[in-house]
Design a protein around this motif. Structure first.
Motif, PDB file in Angstrom:
ATOM      1  N   LEU A 129       3.014   8.256  16.608  1.00  0.00           N
ATOM      2  CA  LEU A 129       2.226   7.298  15.827  1.00  0.00           C
ATOM      3  C   LEU A 129       2.296   7.591  14.317  1.00  0.00           C
ATOM      4  O   LEU A 129       2.453   6.675  13.503  1.00  0.00           O
ATOM      5  N   GLY A 130       2.172   8.878  13.947  1.00  0.00           N
ATOM      6  CA  GLY A 130       2.220   9.247  12.528  1.00  0.00           C
ATOM      7  C   GLY A 130       3.554   8.866  11.898  1.00  0.00           C
ATOM      8  O   GLY A 130       3.605   8.427  10.737  1.00  0.00           O
ATOM      9  N   ASP A 131       4.628   9.025  12.656  1.00  0.00           N
ATOM     10  CA  ASP A 131       5.952   8.658  12.160  1.00  0.00           C
ATOM     11  C   ASP A 131       6.045   7.146  11.955  1.00  0.00           C
ATOM     12  O   ASP A 131       6.561   6.677  10.938  1.00  0.00           O
ATOM     13  N   HIS A 132       5.533   6.377  12.898  1.00  0.00           N
ATOM     14  CA  HIS A 132       5.606   4.912  12.787  1.00  0.00           C
ATOM     15  C   HIS A 132       4.803   4.426  11.570  1.00  0.00           C
ATOM     16  O   HIS A 132       5.252   3.545  10.830  1.00  0.00           O
ATOM     17  N   ILE A 133       3.622   5.010  11.371  1.00  0.00           N
ATOM     18  CA  ILE A 133       2.796   4.598  10.223  1.00  0.00           C
ATOM     19  C   ILE A 133       3.491   4.950   8.904  1.00  0.00           C
ATOM     20  O   ILE A 133       3.543   4.144   7.969  1.00  0.00           O
ATOM     21  N   SER A 134       4.052   6.158   8.826  1.00  0.00           N
ATOM     22  CA  SER A 134       4.744   6.572   7.600  1.00  0.00           C
ATOM     23  C   SER A 134       5.950   5.693   7.326  1.00  0.00           C
ATOM     24  O   SER A 134       6.215   5.295   6.184  1.00  0.00           O
ATOM     25  N   ARG A 135       6.712   5.363   8.368  1.00  0.00           N
ATOM     26  CA  ARG A 135       7.898   4.513   8.179  1.00  0.00           C
ATOM     27  C   ARG A 135       7.500   3.120   7.724  1.00  0.00           C
ATOM     28  O   ARG A 135       8.143   2.522   6.860  1.00  0.00           O
ATOM     29  N   PHE A 136       6.407   2.589   8.313  1.00  0.00           N
ATOM     30  CA  PHE A 136       5.952   1.257   7.902  1.00  0.00           C
ATOM     31  C   PHE A 136       5.491   1.283   6.439  1.00  0.00           C
ATOM     32  O   PHE A 136       5.814   0.368   5.659  1.00  0.00           O
ATOM     33  N   ALA A 137       4.740   2.335   6.080  1.00  0.00           N
ATOM     34  CA  ALA A 137       4.266   2.439   4.691  1.00  0.00           C
ATOM     35  C   ALA A 137       5.452   2.572   3.732  1.00  0.00           C
ATOM     36  O   ALA A 137       5.465   1.967   2.652  1.00  0.00           O
ATOM     37  N   GLY A 138       6.460   3.338   4.127  1.00  0.00           N
ATOM     38  CA  GLY A 138       7.636   3.492   3.276  1.00  0.00           C
ATOM     39  C   GLY A 138       8.397   2.193   3.114  1.00  0.00           C
ATOM     40  O   GLY A 138       8.828   1.837   2.012  1.00  0.00           O
ATOM     41  N   LEU A 139       8.538   1.468   4.218  1.00  0.00           N
ATOM     42  CA  LEU A 139       9.243   0.184   4.153  1.00  0.00           C
ATOM     43  C   LEU A 139       8.479  -0.809   3.285  1.00  0.00           C
ATOM     44  O   LEU A 139       9.080  -1.553   2.486  1.00  0.00           O
ATOM     45  N   ALA A 140       7.149  -0.813   3.428  1.00  0.00           N
ATOM     46  CA  ALA A 140       6.339  -1.729   2.616  1.00  0.00           C
ATOM     47  C   ALA A 140       6.447  -1.374   1.130  1.00  0.00           C
ATOM     48  O   ALA A 140       6.586  -2.254   0.280  1.00  0.00           O
ATOM     49  N   GLY A 141       6.390  -0.077   0.824  1.00  0.00           N
ATOM     50  CA  GLY A 141       6.493   0.337  -0.580  1.00  0.00           C
ATOM     51  C   GLY A 141       7.838   0.017  -1.185  1.00  0.00           C
ATOM     52  O   GLY A 141       7.948  -0.370  -2.343  1.00  0.00           O
ATOM     53  N   LEU A 142       8.878   0.149  -0.361  1.00  0.00           N
ATOM     54  CA  LEU A 142      10.233  -0.119  -0.847  1.00  0.00           C
ATOM     55  C   LEU A 142      10.478  -1.608  -1.031  1.00  0.00           C
ATOM     56  O   LEU A 142      11.265  -2.013  -1.895  1.00  0.00           O
ATOM     57  N   SER A 143       9.794  -2.414  -0.245  1.00  0.00           N
ATOM     58  CA  SER A 143      10.030  -3.858  -0.285  1.00  0.00           C
ATOM     59  C   SER A 143       9.162  -4.576  -1.306  1.00  0.00           C
ATOM     60  O   SER A 143       9.346  -5.774  -1.517  1.00  0.00           O
ATOM     61  N   THR A 144       8.205  -3.869  -1.886  1.00  0.00           N
ATOM     62  CA  THR A 144       7.267  -4.518  -2.811  1.00  0.00           C
ATOM     63  C   THR A 144       7.792  -4.434  -4.239  1.00  0.00           C
ATOM     64  O   THR A 144       7.950  -3.333  -4.772  1.00  0.00           O
ATOM     65  N   PRO A 145       8.029  -5.552  -4.895  1.00  0.00           N
ATOM     66  CA  PRO A 145       8.504  -5.500  -6.296  1.00  0.00           C
ATOM     67  C   PRO A 145       7.421  -4.956  -7.222  1.00  0.00           C
ATOM     68  O   PRO A 145       6.223  -5.189  -7.005  1.00  0.00           O
ATOM     69  N   ASN A 146       7.860  -4.250  -8.249  1.00  0.00           N
ATOM     70  CA  ASN A 146       6.920  -3.653  -9.205  1.00  0.00           C
ATOM     71  C   ASN A 146       6.013  -4.692  -9.847  1.00  0.00           C
ATOM     72  O   ASN A 146       4.804  -4.501  -9.959  1.00  0.00           O
ATOM     73  N   PHE A 147       6.616  -5.798 -10.275  1.00  0.00           N
ATOM     74  CA  PHE A 147       5.829  -6.782 -11.031  1.00  0.00           C
ATOM     75  C   PHE A 147       4.750  -7.407 -10.135  1.00  0.00           C
ATOM     76  O   PHE A 147       3.628  -7.656 -10.580  1.00  0.00           O
ATOM     77  N   TRP A 148       5.078  -7.648  -8.848  1.00  0.00           N
ATOM     78  CA  TRP A 148       4.094  -8.238  -7.937  1.00  0.00           C
ATOM     79  C   TRP A 148       2.970  -7.245  -7.652  1.00  0.00           C
ATOM     80  O   TRP A 148       1.788  -7.610  -7.668  1.00  0.00           O
ATOM     81  N   LEU A 149       3.332  -5.998  -7.384  1.00  0.00           N
ATOM     82  CA  LEU A 149       2.316  -4.978  -7.101  1.00  0.00           C
ATOM     83  C   LEU A 149       1.398  -4.787  -8.304  1.00  0.00           C
ATOM     84  O   LEU A 149       0.175  -4.680  -8.156  1.00  0.00           O
ATOM     85  N   GLY A 150       1.972  -4.750  -9.503  1.00  0.00           N
ATOM     86  CA  GLY A 150       1.159  -4.574 -10.708  1.00  0.00           C
ATOM     87  C   GLY A 150       0.167  -5.706 -10.885  1.00  0.00           C
ATOM     88  O   GLY A 150      -1.019  -5.484 -11.182  1.00  0.00           O
ATOM     89  N   LEU A 151       0.619  -6.937 -10.687  1.00  0.00           N
ATOM     90  CA  LEU A 151      -0.272  -8.093 -10.839  1.00  0.00           C
ATOM     91  C   LEU A 151      -1.373  -8.085  -9.780  1.00  0.00           C
ATOM     92  O   LEU A 151      -2.529  -8.420 -10.062  1.00  0.00           O
ATOM     93  N   MET A 152      -1.021  -7.699  -8.544  1.00  0.00           N
ATOM     94  CA  MET A 152      -2.037  -7.640  -7.486  1.00  0.00           C
ATOM     95  C   MET A 152      -3.081  -6.556  -7.777  1.00  0.00           C
ATOM     96  O   MET A 152      -4.280  -6.752  -7.544  1.00  0.00           O
ATOM     97  N   LEU A 153      -2.634  -5.420  -8.277  1.00  0.00           N
ATOM     98  CA  LEU A 153      -3.582  -4.344  -8.617  1.00  0.00           C
ATOM     99  C   LEU A 153      -4.514  -4.782  -9.740  1.00  0.00           C
ATOM    100  O   LEU A 153      -5.717  -4.483  -9.719  1.00  0.00           O
ATOM    101  N   ILE A 154      -3.977  -5.493 -10.720  1.00  0.00           N
ATOM    102  CA  ILE A 154      -4.821  -5.999 -11.814  1.00  0.00           C
ATOM    103  C   ILE A 154      -5.856  -6.981 -11.257  1.00  0.00           C
ATOM    104  O   ILE A 154      -7.041  -6.944 -11.619  1.00  0.00           O
ATOM    105  N   PHE A 155      -5.394  -7.867 -10.377  1.00  0.00           N
ATOM    106  CA  PHE A 155      -6.306  -8.866  -9.807  1.00  0.00           C
ATOM    107  C   PHE A 155      -7.440  -8.186  -9.033  1.00  0.00           C
ATOM    108  O   PHE A 155      -8.610  -8.555  -9.172  1.00  0.00           O
TER     109      PHE A 155
END
Length: 316
Positions: A129-155
């Motif tokens: 389970l820990g491996d699956h969660i880490s892989r999903f988090a890594g894939l999500a982080g890799l797939s998220t563009p910087n500009f979109w993440l920055g705007l969402m964090l500001i919002f």
């Protein structure tokens, strides 16, 4: 060939690469659409003033002469003058170096240990389970563009919760608390993709090492799992990671331009972005050369570390 001679040879190889970077940047900058004089003076400039600026900055000279003049100044460590700001490019870069170094440095300091820990943990819990969660988090982080993440964090954190400032920069030497608040969102934005990339590489490398025979032999001899994991497998897994860790510097440089623009941080990335919008040739070329030097130094240190870690690598 000794490590010392290898380091000298690799350092000398940087010179033609820098010349190529400068030549490409110079040609591409002058191929940009738009006239910098018209951008600076507006739509209806005085012809006399326009002629004076063109003559002063050498825009009336043939391109090859402008190239040689700039190259000669560059050999004297003169990056030229900003056409828009009427100041030496070196001074502008020095003024903005602090915020950029702070942003990149803290992002990397946070991303590197986090990625290594998550990667080792994920490999140790392979297909659990820990491996699956880490892989999903890594894939999500890799797939998220910087500009979109920055705007969402500001919002979320600046607009909805009003917990952190949306933009700006405060020097930690003036007000450490305010500086930390201003840097939280930009650092998260810049470090997310770095952490995801390094974590996935660490996991892959560790999984490969843990599947080798010497690990099974160590387990058969009754060595503690933590010793096998950290003392043996992780050390061997470091070799491919060193290359990735060094090359990640280029992604930090790219990311700093976007993050500084989104969060209005007065750093070198934002300076380059504004220079690009205004066709400020001196700023664009100066920053490109500076970033190229940083990247090449990072690659050089990576090569040296690679050769030092693995004695089997021949220096020639």
């Amino acid at each position: 060939m000794s490590l010392y001679r290898y380091a000298i040879r690799r350092t000398l190889q940087i010179i033609p690469v820098l010349l190529g970077v400068f030549t490409l940047t110079f040609v591409m900058v002058h191929a940009l659409p738009g006239n910098p004089v018209r951008i600076y003076l507006g739509l209806n400039p005085s012809q006399a003033l326009a002629d004076e600026l063109i003559r002063r900055y050498g825009f009336d000279q043939p391109l090859w002469k402008q190239y040689l003049d700039y190259l000669w100044r560059l050999l004297q460590f003169d990056l030229g003058e900003s056409f828009m700001r009427k100041r030496p490019v070196t001074d502008l870069m020095l003024e903005r170096m602090g915020p950029t170094v702070m942003l990149m440095g803290l992002s990397y300091v946070i991303a590197l240990p986090t990625a290594l820990l998550l990667g080792v943990y994920s490999a140790a819990k392979h297909n659990q389970l820990g491996d699956h969660i880490s892989r999903f988090a890594g894939l999500a982080g890799l797939s998220t563009p910087n500009f979109w993440l920055g705007l969402m964090l500001i919002f979320l954190f600046a607009y909805e919760f009003n917990a952190l400032p949306a933009s700006g920069y405060v020097s930690p030497f003036e007000d450490p608390v305010a500086a930390a608040k201003h840097l939280v969102l930009p650092i998260i934005t810049l470090a997310t993709a770095q952490t995801a990339t390094l974590m996935r590489m660490t996991r892959s490398s560790m999984v490969e090492e843990l599947s080798k025979d010497y690990v099974e032999t160590a387990r058969a001899y009754g060595l503690p799992e933590r010793t096998i994991l950290l003392r043996h497998a992780f050390r061997n897994a470091l070799l491919p990671l060193v290359t990735i860790i060094g090359l990640q510097l280029s992604f930090l440089l790219d990311g700093s331009v976007i993050v500084e623009s989104i969060f209005a941080i007065p750093g070198m990335g934002r300076l380059g972005y504004n220079g690009l919008l205004n066709n400020d040739y001196g700023v664009i070329i100066g920053l490109n050369i500076f970033f190229a030097v940083l990247f090449l130094v990072g690659v050089l240190l990576t090569d040296l570390a690679y050769a030092y870690i693995d004695p089997r690598i021949r220096y020639d």
